[in-house]
Enzyme design. Structure first.
Site, short mmCIF file in Angstrom:
data_model
loop_
_atom_site.label_atom_id
_atom_site.label_comp_id
_atom_site.label_asym_id
_atom_site.label_seq_id
_atom_site.Cartn_x
_atom_site.Cartn_y
_atom_site.Cartn_z
N SER A 154 0.09 -1.17 0.04
CA SER A 154 0.03 0.51 -0.05
C SER A 154 0.44 1.06 0.33
CB SER A 154 -0.66 0.18 1.02
OG SER A 154 0.03 -0.12 2.43
N ASP A 403 -3.25 6.46 11.29
CA ASP A 403 -2.40 5.80 10.86
C ASP A 403 -1.17 6.96 10.81
OD1 ASP A 403 -1.41 5.53 8.04
OD2 ASP A 403 -2.91 5.34 7.03
N HIS A 406 1.37 5.89 6.16
CA HIS A 406 1.23 5.88 4.96
C HIS A 406 1.32 8.13 5.22
CE1 HIS A 406 -1.26 2.38 5.43
NE2 HIS A 406 -0.58 2.19 3.88
#
Ligand code: NAG
Ligand code: NAG
Ligand code: NAG
Ligand code: NAG
Ligand code: NAG
Length: 426
Positions: A154, A403, A406
Site C-alpha cells: 500500500s 494512521d 501512510h
C-alpha cells in the site's frame, strides 16, 4: 487525559536484542499489519504536548529561489540525494486536493479536515547539492511512449498516487485497467502515451495468502516461496521501462518459508512445528532472489529497489492509542528508527551492497532508492486521525485510530518522486 509518552520511536536503540525482537515482536506486528488493512477498532486517544526538542532545530529558509547546482558526474561523490535535511519552503505544493483526483480518501488530509498545514511547506535539501525545481512538463516530454510500474504494497500505492498527482498538473491520466479489488491498476497519459501501473505484490515472491475480502486472517500462516518471484510483476517485466520495487512490513507477519518447494522453516507459525527462522531470514532471501533475477535479466530500462518506510507511532502502537501529532520535521540524528524498521532497512542496504558488484558487471541499471532516512524525519506527514473525513466533527474527544504509516497527499512522499524524476531525467 495526558498520558506520559513512551518516546519509544526515537529512543536510541542500544541494547538491541534483534533475535529477541524478531521472534517476540511478532504479536505486536501482526496487529500493526492488521491496522494497515483493517482500521476498524477504536482505542484511547492521547493528548500530546508539544515536544520541546523540536523547537528551533530546523533552519528557516523562506525563499522561492533554489540555486540549481549540478550534481552530475564531477560532483557525484559529494552529492547524495538521499541524505540531507528538510528546509522550510513557502511555495505552494505542486498540486492540491482540488487539482488532483488521484488522492485516496484515506490520505486526503486536507479534505478530511487536518487543521494544520505546516507539513506542506518543506522541501528536501540533499547534502552537497540542490534538487532543481520539479518540471512535470519536461518529465512528461521525456517519458513519451514509456511505461512505469510501482510494485509492492500500500505504500507503493501511496507513491504512485503522488506520482500521478505531480504529473496531472500538466496532463490528466486516465485509468485503463484495474483488477477486481483495485489493488493493481494502470493509467495512461494519452497525449504522451505514458503508461503508469501500480502492481500489488507485497512480498514480491510467490505467496499464498489466505485472506478474506477485507483483511487477512492472522491465524493462518502465509506460505512464501522465497526462491520464486511473483508472476504478477515478472510477466510484464520485459515490457516495462521503469520499475520501482519494494518490500517491507508484510514480511513481519507469520509465515512458512519454502525454497525448492520444501519447507525451510517459518516465522511465528501458528499451527505447525517448524524451525523459527525469523522474518529477517525471509526478507534477505527475498531480496537476493529479486536482485539476482534483475541481474540476470539483461533489462534495458531503469530499475529501483525502494527501501521500506518507517512509521511514527508515538505513545504506543496503533492499537494502544499511538498517535503522530507533530507539526514539523525533526532534525537528522534526533530520531532513530524503531528496532524493527532498522532491521528491514539494514537488510536492504546490506543485501544491495553485497550484490552491487554483480549489478554493475551485468550492465543493468538498478539502484537502491533509499527513501528511508528522509522519511524518518517526517513524523508530521501522516494522516493520523484524518484518515477519516472530519473525524472530530461530532465529538471533539472521539477516539480515532491514527494512521502514522501512510502519507498525506500532498505531503513528504512527493519528494520521493521529485528525486525519482530527477534521477531519471539527469
Ligand atoms: C480540499 O481541502 C479543503 C480544505 O483545505 C476542503 O475545504 C475542500 O473541500 C477539499 N476539496 C476537495 C475536492 O477535496
Ligand atoms: C512513440 O511511438 C510512436 C508510434 O510507435 C512513434 O511514431 C513516435 O516516434 C514515438 N515517439 C518517441 C518519442 O519515441
Ligand atoms: C505507445 O507506446 C508504445 C510503447 O510503449 C508503442 O508500442 C505504441 O505504438 C505507442 N502508441 C502510440 C499511439 O504512439
Ligand atoms: C529440489 O528438489 C528436488 C526434489 O524435490 C531435488 O531433486 C533437487 O535437487 C532440488 N534442487 C535444489 C537446487 O535443491
Ligand atoms: C517440535 O519439533 C521438535 C524438534 O524438531 C521436537 O523436539 C518437539 O517435540 C516438537 N514439538 C511438537 C509439539 O511436535
Amino acid at each position: 487525559m495526558v498520558k506520559k509518552l513512551k518516546h519509544q520511536w526515537w529512543r536510541s536503540p542500544q541494547n538491541n536484542n534483534y533475535s529477541f525482537l524478531i521472534k517476540l515482536g511478532v504479536s505486536v506486528l501482526l496487529v500493526a499489519l492488521a491496522f494497515v488493512l483493517i482500521y476498524n477498532k477504536s482505542s484511547d486517544s492521547f493528548a500530546l504536548s508539544a515536544s520541546p526538542f523540536l523547537q528551533n532545530t530546523i533552519s528557516q529558509q523562506n525563499t522561492h529561489h533554489i540555486p540549481t547546482k549540478e550534481y552530475g558526474t564531477d560532483s557525484e561523490e559529494k552529492c547524495n540525494l538521499f541524505t540531507g535535511e528538510w528546509v522550510a519552503y513557502k511555495a505552494e505544493p505542486v498540486y492540491t486536493n482540488r487539482s488532483c483526483s488521484f488522492i485516496e480518501e484515506h490520505q486526503n488530509c486536507m479534505k478530511n479536515g487536518r487543521p494544520d498545514t505546516n507539513y506542506l511547506y518543506w522541501r528536501w535539501s540533499p547534502r552537497g547539492c540542490e534538487l532543481p525545481r520539479l518540471d512535470p512538463g519536461r518529465f512528461l516530454q521525456l517519458m513519451r511512449n514509456k511505461s512505469w510500474a510501482f510494485i509492492g504494497d500500500s505504500i507503493s500505492r501511496n507513491h504512485v498516487q503522488s506520482f500521478l498527482c505531480l504529473l496531472s498538473e500538466v496532463e490528466e491520466a486516465i485509468e485503463v485497467y484495474h483488477d477486481k479489488n483495485y489493488k493493481s491498476r494502470r493509467w495512461l497519459f494519452p497525449l504522451h502515451n505514458l503508461t503508469v501501473s501500480v502492481i500489488w505484490s507485497p512480498f514480491l515472491v510467490q505467496a499464498a495468502v489466505f485472506e478474506d475480502s477485507n483483511s487477512f486472517s492472522t491465524s493462518d500462516d502465509v506460505e512464501l516461496h522465497l526462491d520464486t518471484l511473483d508472476k504478477i510483476w515478472t510477466q510484464p517485466y520485459k515490457s516495462l521501462d521503469y520499475m520501482i520495487l519494494s518490500g517491507g512490513k508484510w514480511f513481519l507477519r507469520n509465515a512458512i518459508y519454502y525454497e525448492n518447494n520444501t519447507v525451510l522453516g517459518c516465522h511465528s507459525c501458528s499451527k505447525r512445528n517448524f524451525t523459527e527462522l525469523g522474518f529477517d531470514f525471509a526478507y534477505r532471501r527475498m531480496m537476493r532472489t529479486v536482485l539476482n533475477y534483475i541481474i540476470a535479466s539483461n533489462h534495458k530500462g531503469m530499475l529501483f529497489y525502494r527501501t521500506s518506510t518507517p512509521d511514527h507511532f508515538e505513545g504506543g502502537e496503533w492499537y494502544e492509542g499511538g498517535t503522530c501529532k507533530r507539526e514539523a520535521p525533526v532534525q537528522e540524528g534526533k530520531v532513530e528508527l524503531t528496532e524493527l524498521d532498522k532491521i528491514l532497512h539494514d537488510i536492504e542496504v546490506e543485501e544491495f551492497e553485497k550484490l552491487s558488484g554483480k549489478v554493475s558487471e551485468s550492465g543493468v541499471n538498478l539502484r537502491l532508492f533509499d527513501v528511508n532516512p528522509r522519511s524518518l524525519l517526517r513524523p508530521d506527514g501522516h494522516p493520523g486521525p484524518y484518515r477519516f473525513y472530519q473525524p472530530f466533527a461530532k465529538d471533539k474527544e472521539a477516539k480515532i485510530i491514527s494512521d502514522c504509516l501512510h502519507w498525506c497527499l500532498p505531503g513528504p512522499i512527493d519528494s520521493w518522486n521529485h528525486v525519482l524524476m530527477e534521477m531519471v531525467v539527469s
